[in-house]
Design an enzyme around this catalytic site. Structure first.
Site, PDB file in Angstrom:
ATOM      1  N   ARG A   1       1.797   6.430 -14.921  1.00 12.66           N
ATOM      2  CA  ARG A   1       1.149   6.355 -16.241  1.00 12.66           C
ATOM      3  C   ARG A   1      -0.325   5.970 -16.144  1.00 12.66           C
ATOM      4  O   ARG A   1      -1.106   6.298 -17.011  1.00 12.66           O
ATOM      5  CB  ARG A   1       1.876   5.341 -17.116  1.00 12.66           C
TER       6      ARG A   1
ATOM      7  N   CYS B   1       4.722  -9.208 -17.387  1.00  7.28           N
ATOM      8  CA  CYS B   1       6.026  -9.754 -16.993  1.00  7.28           C
ATOM      9  C   CYS B   1       6.048 -11.273 -17.173  1.00  7.28           C
ATOM     10  O   CYS B   1       7.101 -11.885 -17.173  1.00  7.28           O
ATOM     11  CB  CYS B   1       6.338  -9.407 -15.553  1.00  7.28           C
TER      12      CYS B   1
HETATM   13  P1  NAD Z   1       9.511   0.913 -14.428  1.00  5.26           P
HETATM   14  O1  NAD Z   1      10.678   0.227 -13.836  1.00  5.26           O
HETATM   15  O2  NAD Z   1       9.755   1.976 -15.443  1.00  5.26           O
HETATM   16  O3  NAD Z   1       8.639   1.628 -13.276  1.00  5.26           O
HETATM   17  C1  NAD Z   1       8.215   0.931 -12.137  1.00  5.26           C
HETATM   18  C2  NAD Z   1       8.044   1.925 -10.995  1.00  5.26           C
HETATM   19  O4  NAD Z   1       9.301   2.527 -10.697  1.00  5.26           O
HETATM   20  C3  NAD Z   1       7.080   3.064 -11.294  1.00  5.26           C
HETATM   21  O5  NAD Z   1       6.312   3.323 -10.138  1.00  5.26           O
HETATM   22  C4  NAD Z   1       7.992   4.230 -11.606  1.00  5.26           C
HETATM   23  O6  NAD Z   1       7.447   5.475 -11.247  1.00  5.26           O
HETATM   24  C5  NAD Z   1       9.225   3.946 -10.767  1.00  5.26           C
HETATM   25  N1  NAD Z   1      10.462   4.426 -11.391  1.00  5.26           N
HETATM   26  C6  NAD Z   1      10.719   4.543 -12.720  1.00  5.26           C
HETATM   27  N2  NAD Z   1      11.972   4.999 -12.897  1.00  5.26           N
HETATM   28  C7  NAD Z   1      12.514   5.157 -11.679  1.00  5.26           C
HETATM   29  C8  NAD Z   1      13.803   5.576 -11.222  1.00  5.26           C
HETATM   30  N3  NAD Z   1      14.767   5.935 -12.066  1.00  5.26           N
HETATM   31  N4  NAD Z   1      14.022   5.610  -9.900  1.00  5.26           N
HETATM   32  C9  NAD Z   1      13.051   5.255  -9.036  1.00  5.26           C
HETATM   33  N5  NAD Z   1      11.816   4.836  -9.416  1.00  5.26           N
HETATM   34  C10 NAD Z   1      11.553   4.791 -10.722  1.00  5.26           C
HETATM   35  O7  NAD Z   1       8.546  -0.212 -14.996  1.00  5.26           O
HETATM   36  P2  NAD Z   1       7.251  -0.050 -15.895  1.00  5.26           P
HETATM   37  O8  NAD Z   1       7.651   0.374 -17.260  1.00  5.26           O
HETATM   38  O9  NAD Z   1       6.226   0.739 -15.174  1.00  5.26           O
HETATM   39  O10 NAD Z   1       6.736  -1.566 -15.931  1.00  5.26           O
HETATM   40  C11 NAD Z   1       7.202  -2.521 -16.838  1.00  5.26           C
HETATM   41  C12 NAD Z   1       8.297  -3.359 -16.244  1.00  5.26           C
HETATM   42  O11 NAD Z   1       7.856  -3.975 -15.044  1.00  5.26           O
HETATM   43  C13 NAD Z   1       8.724  -4.513 -17.148  1.00  5.26           C
HETATM   44  O12 NAD Z   1      10.112  -4.622 -17.106  1.00  5.26           O
HETATM   45  C14 NAD Z   1       8.062  -5.731 -16.520  1.00  5.26           C
HETATM   46  O13 NAD Z   1       8.688  -6.958 -16.784  1.00  5.26           O
HETATM   47  C15 NAD Z   1       8.149  -5.372 -15.084  1.00  5.26           C
HETATM   48  N6  NAD Z   1       7.181  -6.126 -14.306  1.00  5.26           N
HETATM   49  C16 NAD Z   1       7.656  -7.154 -13.558  1.00  5.26           C
HETATM   50  C17 NAD Z   1       6.776  -7.920 -12.831  1.00  5.26           C
HETATM   51  C18 NAD Z   1       7.268  -9.072 -12.001  1.00  5.26           C
HETATM   52  O14 NAD Z   1       6.482  -9.595 -11.247  1.00  5.26           O
HETATM   53  N7  NAD Z   1       8.512  -9.479 -12.094  1.00  5.26           N
HETATM   54  C19 NAD Z   1       5.402  -7.626 -12.851  1.00  5.26           C
HETATM   55  C20 NAD Z   1       4.965  -6.562 -13.616  1.00  5.26           C
HETATM   56  C21 NAD Z   1       5.873  -5.805 -14.346  1.00  5.26           C
END
Ligand code: NAD
Length: 512
Positions: free
Chosen positions: A189, A293
């Site tokens: 994104r 997060c």
């Molecule tokens: P997301 O889980 O949708 O995506 C994260 C990554 O995973 C991206 O690179 C995406 O391309 C990939 N991805 C998405 N779907 C996938 C699948 N089915 N199989 C394999 N890979 C896949 O997360 P997001 O919407 O980009 O980010 C927001 C989320 O991240 C929130 O839940 C937030 O809390 C979390 N977050 C956590 C932390 C932490 O340190 N715990 C930090 C930042 C964000």
């Protein structure tokens, strides 16, 4: 709101973001995904989604670069990190402009995330010290023993949209400083900042192939997870994906740390400084449109009196939130990342109302003049939220703060300890005993006392408990050195006079 979900690739004349492999930019082709400008609500770029061919070139680049890089003295690697830090600072405006353009967050906030990322690079500048082994002289007669920390080989990072610069920098500076080679799969994104950062690393003198950016989606992630040549995976994203990545990655023998979602509670005690607590809550709940997060999404108020005061104070402040494009530095809050996020937040608000919560501040129907198609919402505040409501149980990931009213500290702590997530939390109080009891007994990985966003500094490590982290080691700080290296322990004997010894059958034979 924009109804523009995707555009016809054939007719769309927009920049296409490719990859960065083996020291150069690689043009994107094949499957593509839309990259929005969320303030305007339009597709402004495309990003290529790597398939097996592109992925393979990155792995081969990593493989070829590894032998020389692992043998490069740590202080030489540190010198590259010093130059990289300087280039990041010199190019900060460009990096932040890309973040704001694709993510939507206000420029000050983009600057904040870059600063936190640079702090990890600064920590990596001390890699010679961090990688020093441990030595035991005279472990036995004429015997010395020591441990050293060797790099793993090729490691990968998969990152979320909400911190397109900082979260990758939680991972790769230390991974490469430890002597590994790295493949970053950023969020599709907002993929532009990582490409610029890769260019700067190269300019800083990093040998080709040590750091590679492969843009993509689930298909690309699956290639990483199935590949036996990848030794370790760092993931940050939502909990369902984190859990799946941890299971898939570890079942194919990889070391995995997978950081997931959150629902962070702030406890406001009756003795708290209300003004300070309310100010801190505003930043923590509504900063970056709640897409953090570590965002506070639940305010647990202890007692009716403090609950009424906190709600009134927040209500006033929410009215004064300045919301608009992130490029306008007067704004506090930019748009949400996508139309999908906009729709999700609205449906949670409906659920909250249907389940009986009181909507004190309503961020729906916000119009930002000149940006009518942008994904903007105002701040939401729900009062009288209870633990069964979906607005309480689920991570909404938007500017929605829920107030839960409780009778005492133990009730507040039970609520937090029983929640499935355990990323961050904090308590607002003037009482040391309360603070100590809270920090000692709360089941959460990162805890603040009068600090709403207790994000650890670079010399500590970042991670949550429960379903906010799958794996054992946190990201950055000392845990990262352990995660990205493998310990090897040597035991060595050099008998002083080369005399022949008698065979010994007892164990251990060395020390006796
Ligand atoms: P997301 O889980 O949708 O995506 C994260 C990554 O995973 C991206 O690179 C995406 O391309 C990939 N991805 C998405 N779907 C996938 C699948 N089915 N199989 C394999 N890979 C896949 O997360 P997001 O919407 O980009 O980010 C927001 C989320 O991240 C929130 O839940 C937030 O809390 C979390 N977050 C956590 C932390 C932490 O340190 N715990 C930090 C930042 C964000």
């Amino acid at each position: 709101m924009s109804s523009l979900e995707s555009v016809d690739n054939e007719k769309f004349d927009a920049p296409v973001i490719g990859h960065f492999i083996d020291g150069q930019e690689v043009a994107g082709e094949g499957r593509m995904s839309d990259v929005f400008n969320p303030a305007r609500g339009v597709v402004s770029k495309k990003v290529a989604l790597a398939g097996a061919d592109i992925y393979e070139t990155a792995v081969v680049a990593c493989k070829n670069a590894f032998p020389a890089w692992r043998n490069t003295p740590p202080q030489k690697r540190a010198q590259i990190m010093f130059r990289f830090k300087q280039l990041l600072e010199e190019n900060a405006d460009d990096i932040c402009a890309l973040i704001t353009d694709e993510h939507g967050k206000v420029l000050d906030d983009a600057r904040g995330e870059l600063t936190r990322g640079i702090e990890v690079v600064e920590y990596a500048c001390g890699i010679s010290e961090l990688l020093k082994g441990q030595f035991s002289k005279n472990a036995g007669p004429d015997i010395d023993s020591w441990s050293e920390f060797q790099p793993l080989g090729i490691v990968a990072g998969i990152t979320p949209f909400n911190f397109p610069a900082m979260v990758p920098m939680w991972m790769f500076p230390l991974a490469i400083a430890c002597g590994n080679t790295f493949i970053l799969k950023p969020s599709e994104r907002d993929p532009s900042a990582p490409i610029l950062i890769a260019r700067l690393l190269s300019e800083a003198g990093l040998p080709n192939g040590v750091f590679n950016v492969v843009n993509g989606d689930k298909e690309t992630v699956d290639l990483i997870l199935q590949d036996e040549r990848i030794q370790a995976v760092s993931f940050v994203g939502s909990t369902p994906i984190a859990e799946a990545i941890y299971k898939k990655g570890t079942s194919s023998g990889k070391r995995v740390q997978a950081l997931g979602g959150a629902k962070n509670h702030a406890v406001i005690m009756p003795d708290a400084d209300i003004e300070n607590a309310a100010n801190a809550l505003m930043g923590a709940a509504y900063g970056s449109c709640g897409e953090r997060c570590m965002a506070i999404s639940v305010a647990v108020c202890v007692g009716e009196e403090i609950s009424n005061k906190v709600v009134a104070s927040l209500k006033d402040r929410i009215k004064k939130l300045r919301i608009g494009p992130g490029t306008d530095t007067a704004n506090d809050m930019g748009p949400l990342i996508t139309q999908e996020a906009y729709t999700r937040i609205h449906s949670y608000v409906e659920e909250g109302l249907n389940q009986g919560a009181e909507l004190v501040a309503d961020g729906r129907n916000l119009e930002v003049s000149g940006y009518e198609n942008g994904f903007f919402v105002g701040g939401f505040l729900f009062d009288k939220v209870t633990r069964e409501m979906s607005i309480y149980t689920d991570e909404i990931f938007g500017p929605v703060l829920c107030v839960v009213r409780v009778k005492n500290l133990d009730e507040a702590m039970a609520l937090i300890n029983e929640h499935e997530y355990g990323n961050g939390t904090c308590v607002f109080t003037r009482d040391g005993e309360t603070a100590r009891y809270f920090t000692d007994n709360i089941q959460v990985g990162m805890v603040g006392v009068n600090v709403a966003l207790p994000v650890p500094v670079a010399s500590q490590s970042f991670g949550g408990w429960k379903r906010s982290l799958f794996g054992d080691l946190y990201v950055y700080g000392p845990d990262a050195i352990r995660f990205y290296t493998r310990r090897k322990t040597m035991t060595q004997r050099w008998p002083a006079d080369n005399k022949t010894e008698k065979t010994k059958f007892a164990f251990p034979s060395g020390g006796t």
